[in-house]
Design a protein around this motif. Structure first.
Motif, short mmCIF file in Angstrom:
data_model
loop_
_atom_site.label_atom_id
_atom_site.label_comp_id
_atom_site.label_asym_id
_atom_site.label_seq_id
_atom_site.Cartn_x
_atom_site.Cartn_y
_atom_site.Cartn_z
N ARG A 151 102.88 18.28 97.97
CA ARG A 151 102.56 19.16 99.11
C ARG A 151 102.26 20.58 98.66
NH1 ARG A 151 106.26 15.96 101.48
NH2 ARG A 151 108.03 17.40 101.23
N ILE A 154 98.61 20.43 97.48
CA ILE A 154 97.56 20.29 98.48
C ILE A 154 97.46 21.51 99.41
CG2 ILE A 154 97.57 17.79 98.41
CD1 ILE A 154 99.16 17.78 101.00
N LYS A 155 98.25 22.55 99.13
CA LYS A 155 98.00 23.82 99.79
C LYS A 155 96.70 24.43 99.25
CE LYS A 155 102.84 24.96 100.75
NZ LYS A 155 103.98 25.86 100.43
N ALA A 160 93.53 19.39 97.84
CA ALA A 160 93.67 18.58 99.05
C ALA A 160 92.43 17.71 99.27
CB ALA A 160 93.89 19.49 100.26
N LYS A 161 91.27 18.29 99.06
CA LYS A 161 90.02 17.54 99.25
C LYS A 161 89.94 16.36 98.29
CE LYS A 161 84.98 18.00 99.29
NZ LYS A 161 84.88 16.96 100.34
N THR A 190 103.49 14.64 104.08
CA THR A 190 102.33 14.92 103.22
C THR A 190 101.04 14.47 103.89
OG1 THR A 190 103.77 14.55 101.29
CG2 THR A 190 101.39 14.63 100.90
N ASP A 193 100.10 16.96 106.54
CA ASP A 193 99.53 18.18 105.95
C ASP A 193 98.07 17.98 105.55
OD1 ASP A 193 101.85 19.57 106.33
OD2 ASP A 193 102.35 19.80 104.21
N LEU A 194 97.79 16.82 104.97
CA LEU A 194 96.42 16.54 104.54
C LEU A 194 95.46 16.50 105.72
CD1 LEU A 194 97.09 13.81 101.82
CD2 LEU A 194 95.86 15.96 101.44
N LYS A 197 95.93 20.64 107.64
CA LYS A 197 95.89 21.95 106.99
C LYS A 197 94.49 22.35 106.50
CE LYS A 197 100.39 22.56 107.24
NZ LYS A 197 100.96 23.55 108.16
N HIS A 198 93.60 21.39 106.36
CA HIS A 198 92.27 21.70 105.80
C HIS A 198 91.18 21.06 106.67
CE1 HIS A 198 94.21 23.34 102.23
NE2 HIS A 198 94.96 22.27 102.22
#
Length: 345
Positions: A151, A154-155, A160-161, A190, A193-194, A197-198
């Motif tokens: 995690r 992937i910030k 993350a991509k 997780t 978040d994926l 967050k993006h």
């Protein structure tokens, strides 16, 4: 008489500390692991070095950390390729040592040296390490520690991509259903978040893999596990309502299959599931551009739907009035559709 015996040994430089970390980790070979005493001694040495790394990053409580030393440490961690060695040995290390490593990893990823986030850049150049951390959900001994480290990774949007676009992403649909509650909860954190967050990366991914993604996601929505159903419904609502995913939402609410799924979940034995299903169901009904097939289903099932909605209540709370207003609006729209010709015949 010399008092040198009482003097503290000279603190290691960042270069020396990273070398010591690597040497102690490399001492955890198969022969050492096979011998209990040798393993205990080797693990003590690793822990001592990892603790020293944390002190260098955070200070010792009396003296604060040196920015210059932190920068040098970050560079050396990358230049000496210590990261793969640390990851590979996580299963052997003790719980406390892994906990300290998670703290250090979080700090190291945030360090910028000469305008470059060195550890993030290192991970970009060694993307297989992300796959390794994700796969560790299959090992309950280290799953939560690796999940925390993942995690943190992937910030970083590029990292993350990679995970979102990677074949490994599909593993989340397995991991969030694992029988160990701590592991499955961490995996879902997780996963969430994926997907939240993006937005740009998620929007691009869902556009390219719409059918495959929702085929897998439906299994989570219909899971026998209450927690999985509840979390998945809530998450679905979040990423469908993300503004950059508006084209995904429009496609989703135009498909009868998804409407029928929400209608099933409106009848769930759990009141919480019913409320969460309503949050998505109302989007189908409120859509001003409903396809004819959607209108027909709502009209033909209006009696059952109205009965379900009539008894639906979130319970006591500040949002009761707003909920009742939304519910009344949805019920009126269903009643309107039921009166239209050619929809119920």
């Amino acid at each position: 008489m010399s008092f040198s015996f009482f003097r503290q040994s000279r603190p290691k430089t960042p270069q020396e500390l990273v070398k010591a970390i690597k040497d102690s980790l490399m001492a955890l070979d198969s022969q050492t692991v096979a011998e209990v005493r040798a393993l205990e001694k080797a693990l003590e040495e690793v822990e001592k070095n990892i603790v020293a790394m944390r002190v260098m990053l955070t200070g010792d409580g009396e003296v604060g950390p040196s920015a210059d030393q932190i920068s040098q440490l970050t560079l050396e961690i990358c230049n000496q390729d210590a990261i793969p060695l640390i990851f590979d040995n996580l299963p052997i290390l003790g719980w406390e040592t892994r906990k300290i490593l998670v703290q250090c990893w979080s700090l190291l990823l945030k360090q910028k040296v000469d305008s470059v986030f060195c550890c993030a850049q290192y991970m970009e150049n060694h993307l297989e390490l992300l796959d390794f951390l994700l796969a560790c959900y299959d090992n309950k001994e280290i799953a939560v520690h690796c999940g925390n480290m993942l995690r943190e990774c992937i910030k970083v949007p590029t990292l993350a991509k990679y995970i979102i676009d990677s074949p490994s992403f599909e593993l989340f649909f397995k991991f969030v259903e694992l029988p160990n509650f701590d592991v499955s909860s961490d995996a879902f954190a997780t996963f969430k978040d994926l997907l939240t967050k993006h937005p740009p990366a998620v929007s691009e991914f869902l556009t390219a893999h719409y059918n495959e993604f929702f085929e897998h996601y439906e299994k989570l929505l219909m899971s026998a596990n209450y927690v999985t159903r509840r979390q998945s419904l809530k998450l679905l609502s979040e990423f469908l309502l993300e503004s950059r995913n508006s084209h995904i939402m429009k496609r989703y609410i135009a498909e009868t299959h998804h409407l029928k799924l929400m209608m099933i979940l409106l009848k769930d034995s759990s009141k919480n599931i019913q409320i969460l299903a309503f949050d998505i169901f109302k989007i189908f009904v409120a859509n001003p551009n409903k396809p004819q097939d959607i209108k027909v289903i709502l009209a033909k099932n209006h009696e059952k739907l109205l009965a379900l909605l009539q008894n639906l209540s979130p319970g006591k709370g500040d949002e009761d009035d707003e909920f009742e207003e939304e519910k009344e609006m949805i019920m009126k729209e269903i009643q309107r559709l039921a009166r239209l010709p050619n929809l119920t015949s």
